[in-house]
Design an enzyme around this catalytic site. Structure first.
Site, mmCIF file in Angstrom:
data_model
loop_
_atom_site.group_PDB
_atom_site.id
_atom_site.type_symbol
_atom_site.label_atom_id
_atom_site.label_comp_id
_atom_site.label_asym_id
_atom_site.label_seq_id
_atom_site.Cartn_x
_atom_site.Cartn_y
_atom_site.Cartn_z
ATOM 1 N N HIS A 171 -13.940 24.332 -22.042
ATOM 2 C CA HIS A 171 -14.038 25.412 -21.042
ATOM 3 C C HIS A 171 -15.114 26.428 -21.457
ATOM 4 C CE1 HIS A 171 -9.543 24.783 -19.806
ATOM 5 N NE2 HIS A 171 -10.343 24.124 -18.977
ATOM 6 N N ARG A 231 -0.218 19.097 -19.631
ATOM 7 C CA ARG A 231 -0.436 18.907 -21.084
ATOM 8 C C ARG A 231 0.466 19.831 -21.880
ATOM 9 N NH1 ARG A 231 -6.784 19.766 -20.935
ATOM 10 N NH2 ARG A 231 -6.799 19.209 -18.738
#
Ligand code: ADP
Length: 399
Positions: A171, A231
């Site tokens: 990210h 996740r």
């Protein structure tokens, strides 16, 4: 759209695209999805702001790109910027040469779902636009400023020296963009310490000092760190052997469970979508309420943990679908960080929704900001910088 940059993000069954104007104000964007299936289609927004929907049954990546690029070619993009998840130890955006393409291929074991899909996109656009500069912008590059004490794991050294086992972080384009933008709005451009929380389907945190990432929550892969949609984030590393020994699962099944059936979905047994969980929790669903509590607590714990590398703290920035939209999640998370002296302006917090940037602290303690992320704009900017550098090198050679 003169001097526009075409941004391409190839996933395993989708391609996100955006044609970004020089000043990043105008966009043509969309998504080719369900590639390789009967339901393959392109959905997007045209130059006139009209919705576009095009069925392209059974089209693969190459065919979808041909259609997309055919539709966009007359805008004469000056370069193509490719989002690439894993760039190994590359520290910045790079012109796609055979050597850089090989580096992306070499990083495939570290991002087996993403890098092969990016390579398909890169090869297709190179065939279709051989004359255009093509630049790779890496999710990992922004975190290459992390010090060794933040990126090394406490495992035998040969795993690092011979097999590149270390923390990379992801990210990066989002953390880089929102920390720059937030610090600019605060009048402290790239100055001091900032914490960023990118909260989408995948989520991560980052600590930034004077514009450089010094720690982040994701690691060797995007599984490490905070709780995400599907996740798990951090678990005891012995969980693998516990499940293998007691349930007889193989490593692939355990990996799939941690990546696709865990996180908010696993905890709630209901959904990976935060909106659904907030609604369910308001109607009394206890599992949804617990999933939200674990999400916010672990997020606050991660922010507190990575803050210890910062000499001082200017503030905290929320971004991503959850960070930009959910006043509830921001309030709960900030609540767990009360020792830092954060004070939320509740009314300000409640008014900020997607697409709106603003400050939501009460004026005492560290600042709190909501900044909508702009990964495409950031990729376009980094692509443009590489193109300008190349032009300067060419001009210097001629002179
Ligand atoms: P991606 O990581 O796939 O780009 P996004 O950044 O769009 O995803 O974030 C998706 C997440 O944002 C989902 O969990 C979704 O529920 C959440 N979200 C979007 N709007 C809201 C909202 N108003 N309140 C809470 N969560 C929201």
């Amino acid at each position: 759209m003169s001097k526009a940059i075409l941004v391409i993000n190839c996933g395993s069954s989708s391609i996100k695209y955006a044609l970004v104007s020089e000043r990043r104000e105008d966009r043509i964007y969309g998504l080719a999805e369900n590639l390789g299936s009967e339901n393959a289609r392109i959905k997007g927004i045209t130059a006139g702001g009209e919705p576009l929907e095009l069925n392209i049954p059974n089209a693969n990546h190459q065919q979808a790109l041909e259609i997309l690029l055919g539709r966009l070619a007359h805008y004469n993009p000056q370069a193509i910027g490719h989002r690439v998840v894993h760039g190994g130890t590359l520290t910045k955006a790079e012109l796609l040469t055979p050597a850089i393409i090989q580096r992306i291929r070499d990083a495939t074991p570290l991002a087996p779902l993403h890098n092969p899909a990016h390579l398909v996109g890169i090869e297709a656009t190179m065939r279709l636009f051989p004359e255009l500069p093509q630049i790779a912008v890496f999710d990992t590059a922004f975190h290459q400023t992390m010090p060794a004490h933040a990126y090394r794991y406490a495992v035998p050294k040969f795993l690092y020296t011979e097999h590149n086992v270390r923390r990379y972080g992801f990210h990066g384009t989002s953390h880089a963009y929102v920390s720059e933008r937030g610090s600019e709005l605060a009048g402290q451009f790239k100055q001091g310490g900032w914490l960023t929380a990118h909260l989408g389907n995948g989520s991560s945190t980052c600590a930034i000092w004077n514009g450089n990432s010094i720690d982040t929550s994701m690691g060797l892969t995007p599984l490490e760190g905070v709780v995400m949609g599907t996740r798990s984030g951090d678990v005891d590393p012995s969980l693998h052997s516990f499940i293998a020994n007691n349930l007889g699962w193989d490593i692939y099944k355990i990996d799939r469970m941690l990546n696709s059936q865990s996180g908010l979905l696993g905890l709630s047994g209901l959904s990976n979508d935060m909106r659904t969980l907030i609604e369910a929790s308001e109607s009394g669903n206890e599992d949804a309420a617990l999933a939200i509590e674990v999400f916010c607590y672990r997020l606050a714990k991660s922010l507190a943990g990575i803050s210890c590398g910062l000499p001082t703290l200017n503030g905290l920035i929320f971004t991503g679908g959850i960070g930009e939209n959910s006043a509830h999640i921001r309030e709960k998370t900030v609540g767990y960080l009360h020792l830092f002296g954060f004070k939320l302006d509740k009314d300000g917090n409640n008014t900020l929704k997607r697409g709106t940037e603003g400050r939501i602290d009460a004026g005492t303690g560290p600042q709190i900001w909501v900044i909508p992320t702009d990964e495409e704009g950031r990729i376009a900017k980094e692509t443009e910088c590489v193109v300008e550098e190349l032009q300067q090198i060419k001009q210097a050679e001629i002179a």
